[in-house]
Design an enzyme around this catalytic site. Structure first.
Site, PDB file in Angstrom:
ATOM      1  N   SER A   1       0.827  -1.220   0.000  1.00  0.00           N
ATOM      2  CA  SER A   1       0.000   0.000   0.000  1.00  0.00           C
ATOM      3  C   SER A   1       0.860   1.268   0.000  1.00  0.00           C
ATOM      4  CB  SER A   1      -0.939  -0.012   1.215  1.00  0.00           C
ATOM      5  OG  SER A   1      -1.938  -0.976   1.014  1.00  0.00           O
TER       6      SER A   1
ATOM      7  N   THR B   1      -5.654  -3.131   8.283  1.00  0.00           N
ATOM      8  CA  THR B   1      -5.572  -4.474   7.718  1.00  0.00           C
ATOM      9  C   THR B   1      -5.460  -5.517   8.829  1.00  0.00           C
ATOM     10  OG1 THR B   1      -4.537  -5.815   5.996  1.00  0.00           O
ATOM     11  CG2 THR B   1      -3.052  -4.426   7.258  1.00  0.00           C
TER      12      THR B   1
ATOM     13  N   LYS C   1      -9.549  -5.277  11.380  1.00  0.00           N
ATOM     14  CA  LYS C   1     -10.689  -4.656  10.685  1.00  0.00           C
ATOM     15  C   LYS C   1     -11.982  -4.679  11.496  1.00  0.00           C
ATOM     16  CE  LYS C   1      -8.961  -5.412   6.092  1.00  0.00           C
ATOM     17  NZ  LYS C   1      -9.131  -5.934   4.768  1.00  0.00           N
TER      18      LYS C   1
ATOM     19  N   ASN D   1     -11.995  -0.875   6.691  1.00  0.00           N
ATOM     20  CA  ASN D   1     -10.599  -0.916   6.215  1.00  0.00           C
ATOM     21  C   ASN D   1     -10.064   0.494   5.958  1.00  0.00           C
ATOM     22  OD1 ASN D   1     -11.838  -0.195   3.784  1.00  0.00           O
ATOM     23  ND2 ASN D   1     -10.392  -1.375   2.560  1.00  0.00           N
TER      24      ASN D   1
ATOM     25  N   GLY E   1     -11.998 -18.932   5.209  1.00  0.00           N
ATOM     26  CA  GLY E   1     -11.755 -17.941   6.267  1.00  0.00           C
ATOM     27  C   GLY E   1     -13.034 -17.184   6.570  1.00  0.00           C
TER      28      GLY E   1
ATOM     29  N   LEU F   1      -6.859 -13.412  -2.096  1.00  0.00           N
ATOM     30  CA  LEU F   1      -6.758 -11.999  -1.708  1.00  0.00           C
ATOM     31  C   LEU F   1      -5.309 -11.583  -1.456  1.00  0.00           C
ATOM     32  CD1 LEU F   1      -9.764 -11.895  -1.748  1.00  0.00           C
ATOM     33  CD2 LEU F   1      -9.803 -11.169   0.611  1.00  0.00           C
TER      34      LEU F   1
ATOM     35  N   TYR G   1      -1.491 -10.828  -2.297  1.00  0.00           N
ATOM     36  CA  TYR G   1      -0.808 -10.348  -3.510  1.00  0.00           C
ATOM     37  C   TYR G   1       0.713 -10.462  -3.397  1.00  0.00           C
ATOM     38  CZ  TYR G   1      -0.743  -6.252  -0.507  1.00  0.00           C
ATOM     39  OH  TYR G   1      -0.598  -5.420   0.573  1.00  0.00           O
TER      40      TYR G   1
HETATM   41  P1  NAP Z   1      -8.608 -11.459   9.485  1.00  0.00           P
HETATM   42  O1  NAP Z   1      -9.750 -10.592   9.802  1.00  0.00           O
HETATM   43  O2  NAP Z   1      -7.586 -11.721  10.557  1.00  0.00           O
HETATM   44  O3  NAP Z   1      -9.194 -12.884   8.991  1.00  0.00           O
HETATM   45  C1  NAP Z   1      -8.339 -13.937   8.623  1.00  0.00           C
HETATM   46  C2  NAP Z   1      -9.133 -15.235   8.566  1.00  0.00           C
HETATM   47  O4  NAP Z   1      -8.199 -16.265   8.218  1.00  0.00           O
HETATM   48  C3  NAP Z   1      -9.759 -15.660   9.896  1.00  0.00           C
HETATM   49  O5  NAP Z   1     -10.923 -16.396   9.623  1.00  0.00           O
HETATM   50  C4  NAP Z   1      -8.684 -16.568  10.488  1.00  0.00           C
HETATM   51  O6  NAP Z   1      -9.182 -17.532  11.383  1.00  0.00           O
HETATM   52  C5  NAP Z   1      -8.199 -17.268   9.239  1.00  0.00           C
HETATM   53  N1  NAP Z   1      -6.847 -17.791   9.423  1.00  0.00           N
HETATM   54  C6  NAP Z   1      -5.760 -17.140   9.894  1.00  0.00           C
HETATM   55  N2  NAP Z   1      -4.694 -17.954   9.895  1.00  0.00           N
HETATM   56  C7  NAP Z   1      -5.145 -19.163   9.442  1.00  0.00           C
HETATM   57  C8  NAP Z   1      -4.523 -20.433   9.251  1.00  0.00           C
HETATM   58  N3  NAP Z   1      -3.224 -20.627   9.518  1.00  0.00           N
HETATM   59  N4  NAP Z   1      -5.278 -21.436   8.764  1.00  0.00           N
HETATM   60  C9  NAP Z   1      -6.599 -21.268   8.498  1.00  0.00           C
HETATM   61  N5  NAP Z   1      -7.242 -20.091   8.679  1.00  0.00           N
HETATM   62  C10 NAP Z   1      -6.509 -19.058   9.135  1.00  0.00           C
HETATM   63  O7  NAP Z   1      -7.792 -10.925   8.225  1.00  0.00           O
HETATM   64  P2  NAP Z   1      -8.341 -10.133   6.944  1.00  0.00           P
HETATM   65  O8  NAP Z   1      -8.217  -8.700   7.183  1.00  0.00           O
HETATM   66  O9  NAP Z   1      -9.619 -10.738   6.550  1.00  0.00           O
HETATM   67  O10 NAP Z   1      -7.204 -10.481   5.845  1.00  0.00           O
HETATM   68  C11 NAP Z   1      -7.023 -11.793   5.388  1.00  0.00           C
HETATM   69  C12 NAP Z   1      -6.050 -11.851   4.205  1.00  0.00           C
HETATM   70  O11 NAP Z   1      -6.585 -11.141   3.096  1.00  0.00           O
HETATM   71  C13 NAP Z   1      -4.689 -11.236   4.480  1.00  0.00           C
HETATM   72  O12 NAP Z   1      -3.720 -12.029   3.831  1.00  0.00           O
HETATM   73  C14 NAP Z   1      -4.777  -9.870   3.845  1.00  0.00           C
HETATM   74  O13 NAP Z   1      -3.506  -9.367   3.451  1.00  0.00           O
HETATM   75  C15 NAP Z   1      -5.631 -10.189   2.622  1.00  0.00           C
HETATM   76  N6  NAP Z   1      -6.381  -9.013   2.107  1.00  0.00           N
HETATM   77  C16 NAP Z   1      -6.057  -8.534   0.871  1.00  0.00           C
HETATM   78  C17 NAP Z   1      -6.760  -7.463   0.349  1.00  0.00           C
HETATM   79  C18 NAP Z   1      -6.414  -6.946  -1.005  1.00  0.00           C
HETATM   80  O14 NAP Z   1      -6.745  -5.797  -1.306  1.00  0.00           O
HETATM   81  N7  NAP Z   1      -5.826  -7.719  -1.857  1.00  0.00           N
HETATM   82  C19 NAP Z   1      -7.774  -6.862   1.083  1.00  0.00           C
HETATM   83  C20 NAP Z   1      -8.081  -7.387   2.335  1.00  0.00           C
HETATM   84  C21 NAP Z   1      -7.371  -8.472   2.835  1.00  0.00           C
HETATM   85  P3  NAP Z   1      -9.231 -17.259  12.974  1.00  0.00           P
HETATM   86  O15 NAP Z   1     -10.362 -16.299  13.163  1.00  0.00           O
HETATM   87  O16 NAP Z   1      -9.433 -18.598  13.551  1.00  0.00           O
HETATM   88  O17 NAP Z   1      -7.915 -16.627  13.347  1.00  0.00           O
END
Ligand code: NAP
Length: 298
Positions: free
Chosen positions: A23, A68, A72, A93, A131, A239, A241
């Site tokens: 970002s 992030t 969030k 976000n 997730g 998601l 990158y």
């Molecule tokens: P978040 O709110 O922490 O949610 C992550 C989810 O993944 C939760 O359900 C978590 O489960 C699960 N998880 C974490 N570690 C895991 C593992 N080892 N095995 C299985 N499940 C697992 O995070 P978020 O903000 O949604 O972001 C998630 C991902 O998306 C990140 O990699 C982020 O960089 C990416 N993202 C990218 C963009 C983009 O613009 N490209 C935008 C948003 C997010 P628990 O609740 O049990 O911990």
């Protein structure tokens, strides 16, 4: 801006981990193109410090923030006002400093998620979401807007997925003309295999496979074996990158699946955040995309 002066204002992304974030690269390129005397930093922030750090940034006249992983959901509590979309998703976000010295919260992840899927008709199709955290909520509401009919949510934690379905199901059922099915599964459920065989779109919203995700030794969501069930008409959307592509997408491409990485979502959600911070409608998305590609291909 090439020079940081006494006038330069701060914009930042808060996360944990956050050092992988590109970002700063895309936003600083856009600020320069738009002649904004702003500078964007990635700031690591532990969950227990979120309130203190966001309050301190307000006092420092920070213009706005991206929020992030893993903040969030929690960040919504720190906002004075929250948009209806962010409320529906239950996560923010983007924070914008308001005139009263408080944060307004929004969620631009939906705009970002939908952007690379708009070229296809997804009516009555089936999506699997891996997730159930902050971005999974935006993905679910985004998929509903694209007219998907069956939603399968897979989580490592069976209690969290139950809670997720309980919270999100009423939001999906708002338009009663549409028939919708929402199914929650834990990672151990054997049914997952069959859903993978039938899915039109699979979205990874977990950080599994992300560069420098030191908390997990896993390289592919659900482990590699289960993906032998993929069929080539299924689209895989990660998601993440960085790395570009992830092992999961590389494996899917080998099976001739269409693959989408998180870069386009990042650019589009970033552009929507920048509109909110600046009040400027025309955002140089191509400059942001080129800056990201140059950085990733270094
Ligand atoms: P978040 O709110 O922490 O949610 C992550 C989810 O993944 C939760 O359900 C978590 O489960 C699960 N998880 C974490 N570690 C895991 C593992 N080892 N095995 C299985 N499940 C697992 O995070 P978020 O903000 O949604 O972001 C998630 C991902 O998306 C990140 O990699 C982020 O960089 C990416 N993202 C990218 C963009 C983009 O613009 N490209 C935008 C948003 C997010 P628990 O609740 O049990 O911990």
């Amino acid at each position: 801006m090439s020079t940081i002066s006494g006038q330069t204002k701060l914009v930042a992304v808060l996360g944990n981990p956050v050092r992988h974030s590109i970002s700063p690269v895309i936003h600083n390129a856009a600020f320069s193109e738009m002649n904004l005397d702003w500078s964007y930093l990635a700031i690591p922030c532990k969950p227990e410090d979120l309130k203190e750090v966001t309050n301190a940034l307000l006092k420092m006249e920070c213009v706005g923030l991206n929020i992030t992983i893993p903040h969030k959901r929690e960040a919504i509590m720190l906002c004075e006002k929250v948009t209806s979309t962010a409320q529906q998703i239950g996560a923010v976000n983007t924070l914008v400093a308001n005139r009263k010295g408080a944060w307004n919260g929004s969620n631009t992840d939906i705009d970002g998620f939908i952007a690379p899927l708009k070229d296809r008709d997804w009516k009555k199709k089936k999506v699997i979401i891996l997730g159930c955290g902050g971005s999974a909520r935006a993905v679910l509401i985004g998929a509903k807007l694209l007219d998907f009919e069956q939603f399968v949510i897979v989580s490592r934690n069976k209690y969290k997925v139950k809670e997720f379905i309980k919270e999100m199901e009423p939001k999906l059922m708002l338009n009663r003309n549409q028939s919708i099915e929402i199914i929650g599964l834990s990672e151990e459920d054997e049914e997952i295999e069959q859903h993978i065989k039938n899915a039109d779109l699979i979205v990874n919203t977990t950080p599994v496979g992300m560069f420098q995700n030191t908390k997990s030794s896993q390289k592919m969501p659900l482990g590699p074996k289960i993906w032998n069930n993929l069929k080539e008409s299924t689209t895989l959307y990660d998601l993440i990158y960085t790395p570009k592509p992830t092992d999961w997408l590389r494996n899917g491409a080998k099976k001739n699946c269409k693959t989408i990485d998180g870069l386009e979502m990042l650019i589009e959600q970033g552009a929507a955040s920048l509109k909110l911070w600046s009040g400027i409608e025309k955002i140089p998305t191509e400059v942001m995309r080129q800056a990201a590609l140059k950085y990733l291909n270094k």
